[in-house]
Design an enzyme around this catalytic site. Sequence first.
Site: not given
Length: 339
Positions: A142, A149, A202, A215, A329
């Site tokens: 990930y 990305r 983050y 979000r 999730e």
Amino acid sequence: MTNNQIDCMFQYENEQAGPPGGRHVLGRVVFGEASTAPAVRDGAPELGLHMASPGFDHFTEIWTTDAPAQSGEHRGLVYAHDGEYLFCAGRVPESGTYREQTREAYEAAFELMDRLDYRHVFRMWNFIGGINEDNAEGLEIYRDFCFGRAEAFEAKPDRVHCMPAATGIGSRSGGVSFFFLASRTGATQNIENRRQVPAFEYPPQYGPKSPSFARATRLVTAGGDETRGAVYVSGTASITGHETLHAGDIVAQCELSLENIAHLVSSGNLANGGLEGGHDLKDLRWVKAYVRHEEHLPAVREACAGVFPPQTHVVFLNVDICRDDLLVEIEGIVPAPVY
């Protein structure tokens, strides 16, 4: 101003019903038992994902619009567009590392958007095999994916504005599959949650590059009332600030995930971001719940049944989550109200 509306539907296994009369298929995503390369089938792009398993849901997600669409291929991507909306899908084959291939795939997507003049991407999905495993260089897959990305987004002039609602979730087969939606004239308004650190901010403990998404994103058709825009809620988990809470407790993680969504779409949180309007959990219609452990499915079903009304379509998928301490999730869509 356009009157063309984009909409989603879930067609479940063994159902024969197609899109409602007068609607045109923009793209299909098959949540089944095999990953298949993106291709144009019956005039529309289609992507097959290995996401289904016994006891969980098999279905096809179909995106429709009011206008006929033209389909095509570009640098390994398949797409269709109708003059207002673009659907695009791609796949990165299984590999030892994913940074470079992910960056190239996203760069191809941005190139296509620019070429066809669809500048407003409002929702992305990424399905990552072995999401919590290490790549050939010892970096979690990930985080490897996020690295590539982020590099693609960093090349964009306004990277934060163009990072839309997104989901990065596990897949039951290797490689990375993805699809996204963009608009030509609609306005996008990205939404953050005051209770959470924006993902793109983050701290370094979560990898060499932060995840690149908002979000939620609200899409308002050109000239439309912003309070009537559809809201696309990203995959949302049991995170406060930037930290996972309630490790090992599926009930508490479900509760916090749903609380995070409720706060995210609330009038108070929207107002904090300078936006009008507001919604409740009952306003969501197309919901996906990703469940790490098969034995937790009953608890997640119960939690969702307690907050979503009968008209909300909820599907459940048994896959890994982007952090190894996350058990569930949840994502969804608040459709634009019809008056």
